[in-house]
Design a protein around this motif. Structure first.
Motif, PDB file in Angstrom:
ATOM      1  N   GLU B  58       0.898  -1.786  -0.294  1.00 52.97           N
ATOM      2  CA  GLU B  58      -0.368  -0.282  -0.206  1.00 52.97           C
ATOM      3  C   GLU B  58       0.894   1.217  -0.021  1.00 52.97           C
ATOM      4  O   GLU B  58       2.364   1.359   0.655  1.00 52.97           O
ATOM      5  CB  GLU B  58      -0.815   0.465   1.434  1.00 52.97           C
ATOM      6  CG  GLU B  58      -2.117  -0.975   1.449  1.00 52.97           C
ATOM      7  CD  GLU B  58      -3.049  -0.761   0.141  1.00 52.97           C
ATOM      8  OE1 GLU B  58      -3.371  -0.155  -0.664  1.00 52.97           O
ATOM      9  OE2 GLU B  58      -3.769  -2.316   0.437  1.00 52.97           O
ATOM     10  N   PRO B  59       1.091   2.391  -0.634  1.00 56.42           N
ATOM     11  CA  PRO B  59       1.560   3.547  -0.874  1.00 56.42           C
ATOM     12  C   PRO B  59       1.634   4.175   0.367  1.00 56.42           C
ATOM     13  O   PRO B  59       0.470   5.264   0.786  1.00 56.42           O
ATOM     14  CB  PRO B  59       0.762   4.066  -2.064  1.00 56.42           C
ATOM     15  CG  PRO B  59      -0.406   3.920  -2.441  1.00 56.42           C
ATOM     16  CD  PRO B  59      -0.350   2.251  -1.696  1.00 56.42           C
ATOM     17  N   HIS B 130      -7.547   9.708  -8.617  1.00 59.91           N
ATOM     18  CA  HIS B 130      -8.195   9.516  -7.735  1.00 59.91           C
ATOM     19  C   HIS B 130      -6.573   8.883  -6.926  1.00 59.91           C
ATOM     20  O   HIS B 130      -6.088   9.006  -6.178  1.00 59.91           O
ATOM     21  CB  HIS B 130      -9.191   8.798  -7.037  1.00 59.91           C
ATOM     22  CG  HIS B 130     -10.487   9.488  -6.259  1.00 59.91           C
ATOM     23  ND1 HIS B 130     -11.687   9.392  -7.463  1.00 59.91           N
ATOM     24  CD2 HIS B 130     -10.771  10.580  -5.792  1.00 59.91           C
ATOM     25  CE1 HIS B 130     -12.712   9.981  -7.327  1.00 59.91           C
ATOM     26  NE2 HIS B 130     -12.267  11.158  -6.306  1.00 59.91           N
ATOM     27  N   ALA B 131      -6.119   7.960  -7.083  1.00 61.70           N
ATOM     28  CA  ALA B 131      -5.112   6.941  -6.655  1.00 61.70           C
ATOM     29  C   ALA B 131      -3.586   8.034  -6.867  1.00 61.70           C
ATOM     30  O   ALA B 131      -3.300   7.526  -5.824  1.00 61.70           O
ATOM     31  CB  ALA B 131      -4.586   6.043  -7.664  1.00 61.70           C
ATOM     32  N   GLY B 133      -3.977  11.285  -6.995  1.00 56.96           N
ATOM     33  CA  GLY B 133      -3.706  12.694  -6.005  1.00 56.96           C
ATOM     34  C   GLY B 133      -3.548  13.242  -4.716  1.00 56.96           C
ATOM     35  O   GLY B 133      -3.141  14.035  -4.543  1.00 56.96           O
ATOM     36  N   SER B 134      -2.886  12.210  -4.278  1.00 54.37           N
ATOM     37  CA  SER B 134      -1.826  13.074  -3.954  1.00 54.37           C
ATOM     38  C   SER B 134      -0.085  13.206  -3.733  1.00 54.37           C
ATOM     39  O   SER B 134       0.900  13.148  -3.335  1.00 54.37           O
ATOM     40  CB  SER B 134      -1.354  11.977  -2.130  1.00 54.37           C
ATOM     41  OG  SER B 134      -1.455  10.238  -2.778  1.00 54.37           O
TER      42      SER B 134
END
Lengths: 282, 157
Positions: B58-59, B130-131, B133-134
């Protein structure tokens, strides 16, 4: 800086109460950012990573207990959070970005008490209860008694949040969270968490809570009352929205002026209510 | 600096015995102790995604993760994404779409995209946005980044 990884809550409580300027570290998403920026330099970090009970999710007759170390990603995927409990799931899934949802925890969100994040608002709408462990044992208090001001909780020295109860709520009710932000993933300019129950076209339960509009999530009993026994028509929503807007104490910031936020409240309320009704198929 | 703590970190399948101060972030340990310099230091606040790594697939932001809290976890950095001098399909797609520009954000973008595609091989363009987004690209090359990743899924942005 000292660092400890106790395996039990009781050991953690004793470390926290015996050391000045000690802090718990959960996901780290906010605490480490503050340390990196030089805003805080705790004398001791008490890691919660080895306390197995803080990761547990347990179902009881009352509802679902979420361990304080449950990451937002897990809350967002928890299918047992349905009906009115779904407001918490809905909010967790919309919070920031995937990477923050992997790191941030529900207990961390409660203890940070940031009025412009999703989780406190949703927990108030869900009438959540918080279990707090301290040297005198454990106590369970309503979330509204935990969140006392902007970034301030009622937790005393040496206390830590162990788990959060999301009560089942009223049979047939739905929960929903709606956020408005300049870009997806940013802090909300205004957010609304609500639980709602309809009988035919009449509202038989409404609990509406507004985020980013004051030092704590804004819950106005008169606004809930105004929606009750109505068909949630335009006038009803506008009147309830007005009650919320006039009770709000938003700040001016880069995400919107206080006036803009007040104007958004009734509009978002209408949208949130109609989305919730779609979820409930009424 | 605080007293160091002995620990073992698992990075890209290999275990590394280390002694690190508790306030050291995973980002610092990766770059300065283990020399995995593909992970970039950006904002140190979890706002830009340049430091992104995968923890158990997971990121997460390595700048906000204390190394001492990551014992027993599987850490993946950009160095392990390429296999035998062959670019990963995500990296190849980014190059083919001219999406790499200055490249500073790309390690984080590749890992965020990898985590998404590993979990969901057919994301929509919205899922991709969305994925990612950061992840901030200072060259503002988002359109091509999204196009590149969408090209791997058959989606048209």
């Amino acid at each position: 800086m000292r660092y400890a990884e106790p395996e039990t809550v009781e050991e953690g409580v004793s470390l926290l109460s015996s050391t000045e300027h000690s802090r718990c570290i959960a996901g780290g998403a906010t605490l480490v950012a503050m340390m990196n920026a030089g805003h805080i330099a705790p004398a001791m970090l008490v890691s919660l990573h080895r306390m197995r009970e803080l990761f547990a999710i347990t179902e009881s007759a009352d509802g679902l207990w979420l361990g304080a170390m449950t990451p937002h990603r897990v809350v967002a995927a928890e299918t047992r959070l349905r009906g009115s409990m779904g407001v918490v799931r809905s909010a967790a899934g919309q919070l920031a970005h995937p990477s923050i949802r992997n790191m941030g925890t529900i207990g961390g969100s409660v203890c940070l008490a940031d009025p412009s994040t999703e989780m406190p608002v949703a927990l108030v709408a869900a009438s959540a209860r918080v279990e707090i462990a301290g040297s005198g044992g454990r106590r369970i208090v309503p979330i509204e008694d935990v969140l006392v001001d902007r970034f301030k909780t009622s937790l005393g020295r040496g206390e830590l949040v162990t788990r959060i109860l999301i009560p089942r709520g009223i049979e047939g009710a739905v929960g929903h969270h709606l956020r408005f932000s300049r870009v997806s993933g940013d802090y909300p300019t205004v957010s609304i968490s609500l639980t709602l129950s309809m009988q035919g076209d009449r509202c038989v339960h409404a609990s509406v809570v507004v985020g980013s509009c004051g030092p704590v999530p804004l819950h106005v009993a008169a606004a809930d009352q105004r929606l009750l026994h109505t068909p949630l028509g335009e006038e009803d929503v506008a009147a309830a929205g007005q009650l919320l807007a006039s009770a709000a104490a938003p700040i001016d910031d880069v995400r919107g002026s206080a006036e803009y936020r007040r104007m958004l409240i009734p509009r978002l309320l209408g949208r949130a209510l109609s989305q919730a009704r779609e979820l409930a198929h009424v | 600096m605080s007293d160091k703590i002995s620990l073992s970190l698992r990075v890209n399948g290999a275990s590394h015995a280390l002694a690190v101060a508790p306030e050291r972030t995973l980002l610092e340990v990766l770059r300065e102790e283990l020399r995995y310099t593909g992970t970039k230091r950006g904002c140190d606040q979890g706002s830009c995604g340049a430091c992104m790594v995968l923890v158990d697939g997971e990121p997460v932001f390595s700048c906000l993760s204390l190394a001492v809290t990551l014992r027993d976890r599987e850490i993946t950095t950009i160095e392990s994404v390429e296999a035998g001098n062959e670019l990963h399909p995500i990296q190849r797609a980014l190059v083919q779409h001219g999406a790499v520009q200055c490249g500073f954000c790309i390690p984080g973008v590749v890992l965020a995209a990898k985590a998404l595609l590993d979990r969901n091989p057919h994301p929509t363009v919205d899922d991709i946005r969305h994925a990612l987004g950061s992840n901030t690209c200072r060259c503002s090359g988002y359109a091509r980044i999204v196009q590149a990743i969408a090209s791997l899924t058959g989606e048209r942005p």
